[in-house]
Design a protein around this motif. Structure first.
Motif, PDB file in Angstrom:
ATOM      1  N   ASN A 194      -1.703  15.569 -82.790  1.00 14.41           N
ATOM      2  CA  ASN A 194      -0.582  16.258 -83.511  1.00 14.41           C
ATOM      3  C   ASN A 194      -0.389  17.523 -83.048  1.00 14.41           C
ATOM      4  OD1 ASN A 194       0.189  14.010 -84.654  1.00 14.41           O
ATOM      5  ND2 ASN A 194      -0.528  14.207 -86.690  1.00 14.41           N
ATOM      6  N   GLU A 203       0.851  18.270 -79.832  1.00 14.73           N
ATOM      7  CA  GLU A 203       2.354  17.747 -79.461  1.00 14.73           C
ATOM      8  C   GLU A 203       3.192  18.974 -80.276  1.00 14.73           C
ATOM      9  OE1 GLU A 203       1.493  13.127 -79.316  1.00 14.73           O
ATOM     10  OE2 GLU A 203       1.979  13.695 -81.151  1.00 14.73           O
ATOM     11  N   LYS A 256       9.106  12.194 -83.861  1.00 17.03           N
ATOM     12  CA  LYS A 256       9.033  12.278 -82.518  1.00 17.03           C
ATOM     13  C   LYS A 256       9.717  11.219 -82.098  1.00 17.03           C
ATOM     14  CE  LYS A 256       4.578  14.305 -83.250  1.00 17.03           C
ATOM     15  NZ  LYS A 256       3.111  14.322 -83.435  1.00 17.03           N
ATOM     16  N   GLY A 283      -0.067   7.782 -87.315  1.00 20.37           N
ATOM     17  CA  GLY A 283      -1.538   8.615 -87.021  1.00 20.37           C
ATOM     18  C   GLY A 283      -1.936   9.200 -88.138  1.00 20.37           C
TER      19      GLY A 283
END
Ligand SMILES: Nc1ncnc2c1ncn2[C@@H]1O[C@H](COP(=O)(O)OP(=O)(O)OP(=O)(O)O)[C@@H](O)[C@H]1O
Ligand SMILES: [Mg+2]
Length: 472
Positions: free
Chosen positions: A368, A371, A421, A428
């Motif tokens: 995460n 990203e 996203k 997650g």
């Protein structure tokens, strides 16, 4: 010299009012207290009754409630005679004088609340350890105190005496079931007005009834709050049951989809290896392969989330688990221009848990963070010792500089399937949260100056804890 006295019993009257009048007042007062459960209205009624021109008892009254934790009396309400005009008797029976009760309209209460006097009272605090000794004594002895002359050094230091220019006042404790709830302070500004013994006796009687009524109203409010909480938890339970049903369905669909998907991916990979193929065909195949891989990961996540995890309780060194995760991602971070700063001090970092699942926790958080920092940045992984409810814990914080999570979304990030996203599943963090909770820990999400910071708190294992396997 301050003159005050504690009144234990009704003393002789200076300006006697017919006893029947007092009885009527008392009767009105007690039926008024029985007429409402609303704490707010109750306080307005109590003070209005004390200062209303018809009762002719006092000119001003203020009420403070006691905070047991801080030892401070907090000003709640102040009513002057002028603001009590809206008080009226309702429900009285002509033939029976001891019937009826006082009533106040919402508009009158709003006016009282907004008055300058009330605003000043609400901003007032009396610290019992370090404030007016007379008020402190009133509460300690649980008796009405009367200060006939405040014109002395001691009283003039008191905040409320100075603030309201009080020359003489009486204070009555609000007590119920052996608990001190607060105090009512009354005065009558103007040199020709004195607080009479009769007024003090009535104040004492009013205050003891008011204490019980306030206590009941607080209990009633607590009951209402508890009831609302219960209703909310029941709704949450129903919601979780729905979620569980959806989860089960998602799990069985995922399971069915997984096998054909693996087959599609496998054949696409075989085709891609066959020669010769045009560039366009190769591109198509690569898309099929990457998309099937993405779907496989997604199905694996759904299965992981819906499956009841079995945690093998083993001693694992959290520092080592974290170091392994960071090592796995070190080259990816480097490629993306993410500078890694790790503080993993040596020490005792053993937790009872499943190393594989704990790795999943940190990998999800690292992915995460990665990203969120597509243009590079700085990632901090810090391991520290912490305390949670007296138990020694390991605190791992993963902080990035990726801009953080919008404040309005912070509360949603642990909800299943919440994602911002394009290709995210939104499972997650729910998986991370579940694993951490199953390990007796806590996961928190917050924003730092430049990005998001996720904190995992896990209890450290006792040094001689037995190793067990337990299904969760
Ligand atoms: N480090 C972070 N910085 C900013 N936003 C974050 C960060 N971590 C999580 N989020 C926000 O929380 C959302 C949920 O995260 P979560 O990991 O559960 O799902 P996801 O990353 O979107 O999808 P996936 O299932 O692939 O993990 C993200 O979509 C993102 O909006
Ligand atoms: Mg994620």
């Amino acid at each position: 010299m301050t003159q005050y006295r504690a009144i234990a019993a009704a003393p002789s009257c200076q300006h006697p009012r017919p006893a029947g009048d007092d009885l009527l007042l008392l009767s009105l007062f007690s039926s008024t207290l029985l007429s409402t459960n609303r704490l707010n209205k109750l306080l307005h009624l109590i003070l209005s009754a004390l200062v209303h021109p018809d009762t002719a008892l006092f000119g001003r009254a203020m009420l403070f409630l006691y905070n047991q934790k801080t030892g401070v009396l907090q000003g709640m309400l102040g009513v002057t005679q002028a603001a009590a005009h809206g008080l009226r008797v309702v429900g009285s029976d002509q033939g029976s004088p001891l019937t009826g009760h006082w009533e106040l309209d919402d508009a009158v209460m709003a006016r009282q609340w907004q008055s300058d006097y009330c605003t000043a009272v609400r901003s007032m605090r009396i610290d019992l350890n370090d404030g007016c000794q007379i008020v402190a004594q009133t509460l300690k002895q649980r008796l009405v105190c009367h200060v006939e002359d405040t014109n002395c050094q001691h009283c003039m230091e008191c905040g409320f005496v100075k603030r309201f220019g009080i020359t003489s006042f009486a204070a009555a404790p609000l007590v119920s079931r052996n608990r001190t709830l607060g105090v009512v302070i009354v005065d009558t500004p103007g040199s020709d007005h004195v607080i009479t013994d009769q007024g003090l006796s009535l104040l004492q009687l009013f205050a003891s009834q008011a204490g019980m009524a306030i206590d009941n109203s607080l209990l009633y409010r607590n009951l209402e709050e508890t009831h609302a909480e219960l209703r909310e938890s029941r709704q949450r339970l129903v919601h979780s049951a729905h979620l569980a049903a959806i989860g089960e369905m998602a799990a069985s669909i995922s399971h069915e989809l997984k096998t054909p998907l693996i087959t599609i991916g496998g054949f696409a990979a075989r085709l891609a290896r066959l020669q010769p193929q045009s560039v366009r065909q190769q591109q198509y195949l690569e898309t099929i392969i990457s998309e099937t891989q993405r779907l496989e990961r997604m199905l694996a996540d759904i299965l992981a989330y819906s499956r009841k995890p079995t945690i093998c309780y083993n001693r694992c060194d959290l520092r080592m688990v974290l170091q392994e995760c960071l090592d796995d991602y070190a080259s990816t971070f480097e490629e993306l221009g993410i500078e890694l700063h790790a503080e993993l001090p040596a020490g005792y970092w053993e937790v009872l848990g499943d190393a594989h699942q704990l790795k999943q926790v940190f990998i999800n958080l690292l992915v995460n963070a990665q990203e969120a920092m597509r243009q590079g940045g700085r990632l901090m992984a810090i391991l520290q010792e912490a305390d949670k409810g007296g138990k020694s814990c390991a605190r791992v914080s993963i902080e990035d500089t990726g801009g953080g999570i919008p404040e309005e979304l912070l509360a949603k990030v642990f909800a299943p399937f919440f994602t911002t996203k394009h290709h995210g599943t939104g499972l997650g963090l729910p998986i991370v949260n579940r694993i951490v909770q199953n390990h007796g820990g806590v996961l928190c999400a917050d924003n730092s100056q430049q990005g998001a910071v996720f904190t995992v708190l896990l209890p450290l294992a006792d040094e001689y804890h037995e190793v067990t396997d337990r299904g969760m």
